[in-house]
Design a protein around this motif. Structure first.
Motif, PDB file in Angstrom:
ATOM      1  N   ALA A 199      -5.120   0.827  14.696  1.00 46.44           N
ATOM      2  CA  ALA A 199      -5.661  -0.491  14.382  1.00 46.44           C
ATOM      3  C   ALA A 199      -5.594  -0.686  12.876  1.00 46.44           C
ATOM      4  CB  ALA A 199      -7.101  -0.637  14.868  1.00 46.44           C
ATOM      5  N   GLY A 200      -5.416  -1.927  12.457  1.00 42.39           N
ATOM      6  CA  GLY A 200      -5.332  -2.178  11.025  1.00 42.39           C
ATOM      7  C   GLY A 200      -5.278  -3.657  10.710  1.00 42.39           C
ATOM      8  N   PHE A 201      -5.081  -3.948   9.438  1.00 42.80           N
ATOM      9  CA  PHE A 201      -4.963  -5.337   8.983  1.00 42.80           C
ATOM     10  C   PHE A 201      -3.886  -5.414   7.915  1.00 42.80           C
ATOM     11  CE2 PHE A 201      -8.060  -3.391   6.153  1.00 42.80           C
ATOM     12  CZ  PHE A 201      -7.659  -3.831   4.895  1.00 42.80           C
ATOM     13  N   ASP A 202      -3.326  -6.638   7.734  1.00 43.34           N
ATOM     14  CA  ASP A 202      -2.266  -6.862   6.754  1.00 43.34           C
ATOM     15  C   ASP A 202      -2.528  -8.159   5.997  1.00 43.34           C
ATOM     16  OD1 ASP A 202      -0.540  -4.649   7.618  1.00 43.34           O
ATOM     17  OD2 ASP A 202      -0.221  -5.868   9.426  1.00 43.34           O
ATOM     18  N   TYR A 203      -2.176  -8.138   4.729  1.00 42.34           N
ATOM     19  CA  TYR A 203      -2.080  -9.367   3.939  1.00 42.34           C
ATOM     20  C   TYR A 203      -0.622  -9.787   3.920  1.00 42.34           C
ATOM     21  CZ  TYR A 203      -1.710 -12.503  -0.024  1.00 42.34           C
ATOM     22  OH  TYR A 203      -1.425 -13.586  -0.820  1.00 42.34           O
ATOM     23  N   LEU A 204      -0.350 -11.051   4.247  1.00 49.01           N
ATOM     24  CA  LEU A 204       1.011 -11.550   4.377  1.00 49.01           C
ATOM     25  C   LEU A 204       1.313 -12.498   3.224  1.00 49.01           C
ATOM     26  CD1 LEU A 204       0.742 -12.440   8.181  1.00 49.01           C
ATOM     27  CD2 LEU A 204       1.373 -10.244   7.166  1.00 49.01           C
ATOM     28  N   ALA A 205       2.201 -12.087   2.346  1.00 47.76           N
ATOM     29  CA  ALA A 205       2.574 -12.926   1.207  1.00 47.76           C
ATOM     30  C   ALA A 205       3.617 -13.956   1.640  1.00 47.76           C
ATOM     31  CB  ALA A 205       3.118 -12.065   0.080  1.00 47.76           C
ATOM     32  N   SER A 206       3.729 -15.039   0.882  1.00 49.97           N
ATOM     33  CA  SER A 206       4.687 -16.099   1.205  1.00 49.97           C
ATOM     34  C   SER A 206       6.128 -15.621   1.074  1.00 49.97           C
ATOM     35  CB  SER A 206       4.457 -17.296   0.286  1.00 49.97           C
ATOM     36  OG  SER A 206       4.591 -16.922  -1.084  1.00 49.97           O
ATOM     37  N   THR A 207       6.364 -14.534   0.348  1.00 49.20           N
ATOM     38  CA  THR A 207       7.712 -13.983   0.166  1.00 49.20           C
ATOM     39  C   THR A 207       8.181 -13.153   1.355  1.00 49.20           C
ATOM     40  OG1 THR A 207       6.806 -12.024  -0.927  1.00 49.20           O
ATOM     41  CG2 THR A 207       7.408 -13.899  -2.330  1.00 49.20           C
ATOM     42  N   GLY A 208       7.290 -12.903   2.316  1.00 51.09           N
ATOM     43  CA  GLY A 208       7.605 -12.031   3.430  1.00 51.09           C
ATOM     44  C   GLY A 208       7.133 -10.610   3.226  1.00 51.09           C
ATOM     45  N   SER A 209       6.661 -10.285   2.026  1.00 50.56           N
ATOM     46  CA  SER A 209       6.094  -8.955   1.759  1.00 50.56           C
ATOM     47  C   SER A 209       4.723  -8.850   2.409  1.00 50.56           C
ATOM     48  CB  SER A 209       5.984  -8.720   0.257  1.00 50.56           C
ATOM     49  OG  SER A 209       7.245  -8.772  -0.369  1.00 50.56           O
ATOM     50  N   THR A 210       4.309  -7.613   2.723  1.00 48.68           N
ATOM     51  CA  THR A 210       3.000  -7.380   3.320  1.00 48.68           C
ATOM     52  C   THR A 210       2.377  -6.139   2.709  1.00 48.68           C
ATOM     53  OG1 THR A 210       3.786  -5.978   5.146  1.00 48.68           O
ATOM     54  CG2 THR A 210       3.819  -8.358   5.510  1.00 48.68           C
ATOM     55  N   VAL A 211       1.052  -6.086   2.738  1.00 48.06           N
ATOM     56  CA  VAL A 211       0.326  -4.889   2.354  1.00 48.06           C
ATOM     57  C   VAL A 211      -0.893  -4.789   3.261  1.00 48.06           C
ATOM     58  CG1 VAL A 211      -0.972  -6.121   0.558  1.00 48.06           C
ATOM     59  CG2 VAL A 211      -0.777  -3.622   0.459  1.00 48.06           C
ATOM     60  N   GLY A 212      -1.196  -3.592   3.733  1.00 35.67           N
ATOM     61  CA  GLY A 212      -2.303  -3.457   4.667  1.00 35.67           C
ATOM     62  C   GLY A 212      -2.783  -2.023   4.758  1.00 35.67           C
ATOM     63  N   LEU A 213      -3.736  -1.827   5.651  1.00 36.64           N
ATOM     64  CA  LEU A 213      -4.339  -0.522   5.891  1.00 36.64           C
ATOM     65  C   LEU A 213      -4.306  -0.270   7.390  1.00 36.64           C
ATOM     66  CD1 LEU A 213      -5.727   1.632   4.050  1.00 36.64           C
ATOM     67  CD2 LEU A 213      -7.912   0.691   4.841  1.00 36.64           C
ATOM     68  N   VAL A 214      -3.950   0.952   7.791  1.00 38.88           N
ATOM     69  CA  VAL A 214      -3.869   1.271   9.205  1.00 38.88           C
ATOM     70  C   VAL A 214      -4.536   2.619   9.457  1.00 38.88           C
ATOM     71  CG1 VAL A 214      -1.579   2.300   8.947  1.00 38.88           C
ATOM     72  CG2 VAL A 214      -2.328   1.505  11.192  1.00 38.88           C
ATOM     73  N   ALA A 215      -5.341   2.657  10.514  1.00 38.94           N
ATOM     74  CA  ALA A 215      -5.979   3.899  10.960  1.00 38.94           C
ATOM     75  C   ALA A 215      -5.340   4.313  12.273  1.00 38.94           C
ATOM     76  CB  ALA A 215      -7.478   3.705  11.141  1.00 38.94           C
ATOM     77  N   ARG A 216      -5.103   5.605  12.432  1.00 38.64           N
ATOM     78  CA  ARG A 216      -4.367   6.087  13.604  1.00 38.64           C
ATOM     79  C   ARG A 216      -4.939   7.419  14.063  1.00 38.64           C
ATOM     80  NH1 ARG A 216       0.858   9.116  13.946  1.00 38.64           N
ATOM     81  NH2 ARG A 216       1.972   8.484  15.840  1.00 38.64           N
ATOM     82  N   ARG A 217      -5.060   7.565  15.373  1.00 34.14           N
ATOM     83  CA  ARG A 217      -5.431   8.844  15.970  1.00 34.14           C
ATOM     84  C   ARG A 217      -4.323   9.278  16.924  1.00 34.14           C
ATOM     85  NH1 ARG A 217     -11.074  11.171  18.143  1.00 34.14           N
ATOM     86  NH2 ARG A 217     -11.082  11.656  15.908  1.00 34.14           N
ATOM     87  N   LEU A 218      -3.816  10.482  16.690  1.00 37.94           N
ATOM     88  CA  LEU A 218      -2.765  11.064  17.517  1.00 37.94           C
ATOM     89  C   LEU A 218      -3.321  12.312  18.182  1.00 37.94           C
ATOM     90  CD1 LEU A 218       0.261  11.318  18.378  1.00 37.94           C
ATOM     91  CD2 LEU A 218       0.608  12.637  16.286  1.00 37.94           C
ATOM     92  N   THR A 219      -3.170  12.394  19.502  1.00 44.54           N
ATOM     93  CA  THR A 219      -3.595  13.580  20.232  1.00 44.54           C
ATOM     94  C   THR A 219      -2.404  14.184  20.955  1.00 44.54           C
ATOM     95  OG1 THR A 219      -4.194  12.326  22.230  1.00 44.54           O
ATOM     96  CG2 THR A 219      -5.917  12.666  20.571  1.00 44.54           C
ATOM     97  N   GLY A 220      -2.349  15.508  20.973  1.00 45.11           N
ATOM     98  CA  GLY A 220      -1.289  16.211  21.684  1.00 45.11           C
ATOM     99  C   GLY A 220      -1.870  17.200  22.668  1.00 45.11           C
TER     100      GLY A 220
END
Length: 409
Positions: A199-220
């Motif tokens: 889950a995460g969020f992104d800031y979307l610039a008008s140029t098409g660039s993005t910056v965001g933060l994402v949290a992830r849990r991986l289980t094996g």
């Protein structure tokens, strides 16, 4: 699929390669869709011939079954499709291949590959992806040098959702599952299921660039836990990540992607195998000319190892790729890659040694398209591995030349 992913959900449905079958066959067999879909189905056939001077990736001077080189023949047939339906889009492919070996004929096998995806849109703010895949191929020999056939199957399912609640902001969540199976008894330890939620969020610039933060849990989960003395014991692990995600469109011809942050990996059976630190991947793309494309990548991340002793490492490496469309019919490509795998996270508390290996590879290819729907190609590849010692793996050198031809109907 998304370029980046990450995780926090606890439970979710478990899509698999069956999703790919449903999406592919459902779209093809729908009666009302035949007229439109017939224009988007693209059948193809392909043949290939490869000579490899060290197929099993053996040490210099070693042989199995009286040899180390082999000639491989491959025949493929399949189809792909891309079907837009209003604002929705369905894509998929199905491929079967027959691979035969001259010297190590016991390795002959039939390969399969199926993929299907639904890129969906609802209203003006919701979108996402639902898909799955199934593949069956022979397992690589780089970490397990055996002349016994070891078929590897991978079933993958995934879905995600994006909510663009503001012109400049979006939130997203996703889930994917990969299941790996190995039919050789001595390699059953590598059979595993990996699940990731993000889950995460992104800031979307008008140029098409993005910056965001994402949290992830991986289980094996490893259902056939391996015990090799006290060197490696594994039944499962949990890996938590928090990463910065950046897509920067520097100009019309250059782009930079970054995904990196803190990762913590815990193992079920032995805390001595636990590890944490920074994982990151940086990718750059540049097209200084209309026909020339350059890309480079650098990474530091945990990676799976398919051997009978160790099952993961910290990989640190880089790669470069250059592609040049010399003419409308001829394309040249070259690439080089190096990765150092550090296994100390698994053995640091068991043996008073440092253990790692470094693999270097390079390849060059020429592709000729005599018609719009046909291709001929030739490729040369070189690979070399140097381990710090021979306790867990061996070094090798290998060279190969491959010829391929394909036609799309």
């Amino acid at each position: 699929m998304r370029s980046f992913s990450g995780g926090i959900c606890r439970r979710a449905p478990q899509p698999s390669g069956l999703v790919a079958w449903v999406l592919v066959t459902g779209a093809v067999l729908a009666p009302s869709a035949h007229a439109e879909l017939s224009d988007t189905i693209k059948p193809f056939v392909a043949i290939g011939y490869t000579h490899d001077d060290n197929l099993l990736r053996l040490e210099d001077g070693q042989q199995l079954d009286g040899g180390r080189a082999d000639n491989i023949r491959q025949a493929q047939a399949g189809l792909s499709f891309k079907w837009p339906l209003g604002r929705q889009e369905f894509t998929g492919s199905a491929k079967a291949s027959r691979v035969s070996f001259d010297h190590f004929s016991q390795l002959d096998y039939t390969g399969q590959d199926y993929q299907g995806a639904w890129n969906w849109v609802v209203g003006n703010h919701l979108s996402g992806h639902l898909g799955g895949s199934y593949s069956q191929t022979i397992a690589p020999f780089s970490d397990f040098h055996s002349n016994q056939r070891n078929l590897k199957t991978q079933k993958r399912g995934y879905y995600d959702i994006f909510w663009r609640f503001h012109p400049s902001w979006q939130v997203h969540a996703g889930y994917n599952q990969d299941k790996f199976d190995y039919d050789l008894e001595s390699q059953r330890f590598n059979t595993r299921t990996e699940k990731a939620t993000d889950a995460g969020f992104d800031y979307l610039a008008s140029t098409g660039s993005t910056v965001g933060l994402v949290a992830r849990r991986l289980t094996g989960d490893y259902p056939f836990a391996l015990t090799q003395g006290q060197f490696a014991q594994e039944s499962g692990y949990t890996q938590d990540e928090l990463k910065l995600k950046v897509l920067w469109n520097i100009s019309e011809v250059s782009q930079l992607q970054f995904l990196g942050g803190r990762v913590k990996r815990k193992h079920d059976l032995s805390a001595s195998h636990d590890s944490s630190g920074t994982n990151a991947r940086l990718t750059a793309q540049w097209s200084p000319r209309a026909r020339l494309r350059l890309s480079a990548a650098a990474w530091r991340e945990f990676t799976a190892v398919e051997s009978s002793v160790l099952n993961y490492a910290l990989g640190k490496g880089g790669s470069v790729v250059a592609s040049w469309a010399w003419s409308a019919k001829v394309r040249l490509e070259a690439q080089a890659r190096q990765e150092k795998r550090d296994f100390n996270g698994q053995i640091a508390n068991v043996l008073p040694i440092n253990y790692d290996d470094t693999t270097r590879s390079a390849s060059a290819s020429i592709t000729y398209a005599p018609t719009e729907r046909s291709q001929l190609s030739v490729q040369y590849a070189h690979e070399k591995r140097d381990p710090s010692n021979r306790l867990f793996s061996s070094g090798y050198r290998a060279n190969s030349v491959a010829f391929n031809a394909s036609i799309q109907f």
